[in-house]
Write an enzyme that holds these catalytic residues in place. Structure first.
Site, short mmCIF file in Angstrom:
data_model
loop_
_atom_site.label_atom_id
_atom_site.label_comp_id
_atom_site.label_asym_id
_atom_site.label_seq_id
_atom_site.Cartn_x
_atom_site.Cartn_y
_atom_site.Cartn_z
N CYS A 287 -10.87 15.04 4.79
CA CYS A 287 -11.92 13.99 5.06
C CYS A 287 -11.97 13.76 6.65
O CYS A 287 -11.18 13.70 7.44
CB CYS A 287 -11.87 12.48 4.55
SG CYS A 287 -11.61 12.41 2.83
N CYS B 216 0.82 -1.21 0.03
CA CYS B 216 -0.03 -0.15 0.02
C CYS B 216 0.80 1.19 -0.17
O CYS B 216 1.72 1.45 0.79
CB CYS B 216 -0.95 0.00 1.36
SG CYS B 216 -1.85 1.44 1.53
#
Ligand code: SAH
Length: 361
Positions: free
Chosen positions: A128, A117
């Protein structure tokens, strides 16, 4: 439209990375300095097959060329500042960049292989409301080569074992479409058969929904898996969770996704985080099913991961299954994401950029 990045965020004052160069970029550079083109493939072989960490080791290159490379490009591995291993085998690496910032990269082990990742920015500017990666704002974009280096370095950590990196998810710190050029270069290098040779279908990019770049990405014609962080069944809830939705509201987002599917013939994945009491009720599942019923897609449900600065609560297990069943009953292809690396804060939304440079000043 998202404001342009400052000069410093876009072009940090650091040496260019050799890993940012596509094979054709390397060929162009060689012809500029009057060296034969075939050297590019030799250099690529040293970088991605033999995975050397200095130009000196490229012994089939003339000394003059090695010196020129040394003067022009950075090749050194990032410093591994920390490594944490989870009980499920997930490993989180903290790497230090040339200018002292640190980023996190995660190796996940699955029965079908290992995936990395990767992070695309130092921090994030999207705000967010549930995510740790955005808490300190955005420091800068990563160079394409700094993203490539993360994969290489994780592969090096596996060298000597039977394991190798077989897939990549671009779901670490940052918004990949806010570093669009860096992202595309990165994809070209890792996908190239003389580069890391990782197949497009083994690479997944996730975006929070920067609409103009979804159109652009659709037109690239790459067979990369594409995921969108949706997290809400309607635009009101989405705007509360993700400020980016106020800039690119849900109807515009859905239009761009329909365009992507039409253009590429591929399905999209929707990430849907379950935030207790906010978007996790049966009526939300019904509304979500209606929203996406005509879209070729798959829904990945993610129970909220703990971020100390944020106060979202987990949806109880039975409620998660109710949500999942409601989607399935309505014909939506949905699964619950397998959770990894919780005990080392390596799960979705838990990665952070570390400001070592500023702390030590
Ligand atoms: N910026 C990109 C890439 C990040 S991918 C994007 O938004 O898609 C990381 C995924 O984890 C995104 O779907 C993100 O919304 C989700 N996420 C962030 N914080 C989370 C949290 N606390 N719990 C669960 N998922 C979270």
């Amino acid at each position: 439209m998202l404001k342009p990045l400052s000069e410093k965020q876009q072009n940090p004052a650091i040496m260019p990375s050799i890993f940012s160069l596509e094979l054709s970029d390397l060929e162009n550079w060689l012809s500029e300095i009057k060296e034969p083109k075939f050297r590019a493939a030799q250099i690529y072989n040293w970088l991605y097959e033999k995975r050397v960490t200095s130009f000196e080791e490229m012994t089939n290159l003339p000394k003059g060329l090695r010196e020129k490379l040394e003067e022009t490009y950075h090749i050194h591995p990032m410093k591994e500042v920390a490594r944490q291993e989870s009980s499920d085998g997930t490993i989180k690496f903290l790497f230090e960049l040339q200018d002292g910032y640190s980023i996190e990269t995660v190796l996940m082990r699955h029965d079908y292989g290992n995936s990395v990742c990767v992070t695309t920015q130092v921090g994030c500017r999207l705000g967010c409301t549930f995510c740790a990666s955005t808490l300190g704002g955005l420091k800068r974009n990563l160079l394409a080569g700094e993203i490539v280096s993360q994969v290489l370095q994780v592969q090096r950590a596996l060298d000597g074992t039977e394991e190798r990196v077989s897939s990549i998810v671009i779901m670490g710190i940052g918004e990949p479409f806010d570093n669009y050029d860096g992202l595309i270069k990165f994809l070209k290098v890792v996908n190239h058969d003389k580069g890391l040779n990782i197949g497009a279908r083994h690479i997944t990019v996730s975006t929070s929904g920067i609409v103009p770049y979804i159109y652009k990405f659709a037109d690239e014609g790459m067979q990369i898996n594409f995921a969108v962080s949706l997290h809400a069944p309607n635009t009101e809830i989405r705007s509360k969770l993700m400020p980016v939705n106020r800039m690119y509201p849900m109807n515009e987002l859905m239009d761009s996704i329909r365009y992507y599917i039409k253009k590429t013939g591929r399905r999209v994945s929707f990430e849907y985080g379950l935030f207790g009491g906010v978007n996790d009720q049966v009526e939300h599942a019904e509304e979500l099913a209606d929203l996406i019923k005509s879209v070729k897609c798959h829904v990945n449900l993610i129970p909220v991961n703990y971020v100390p600065e944020r106060d979202y609560v987990r949806t109880p297990k039975n409620q998660i299954f109710k949500f999942l069943e409601t989607l399935k009953k309505r014909g939506v292809n949905a699964t619950l994401r397998r959770e990894q690396g919780h005990d080392i804060d390596a799960a979705c939304g838990q990665l952070r950029a570390k400001e070592r440079q500023e702390e030590t000043r």
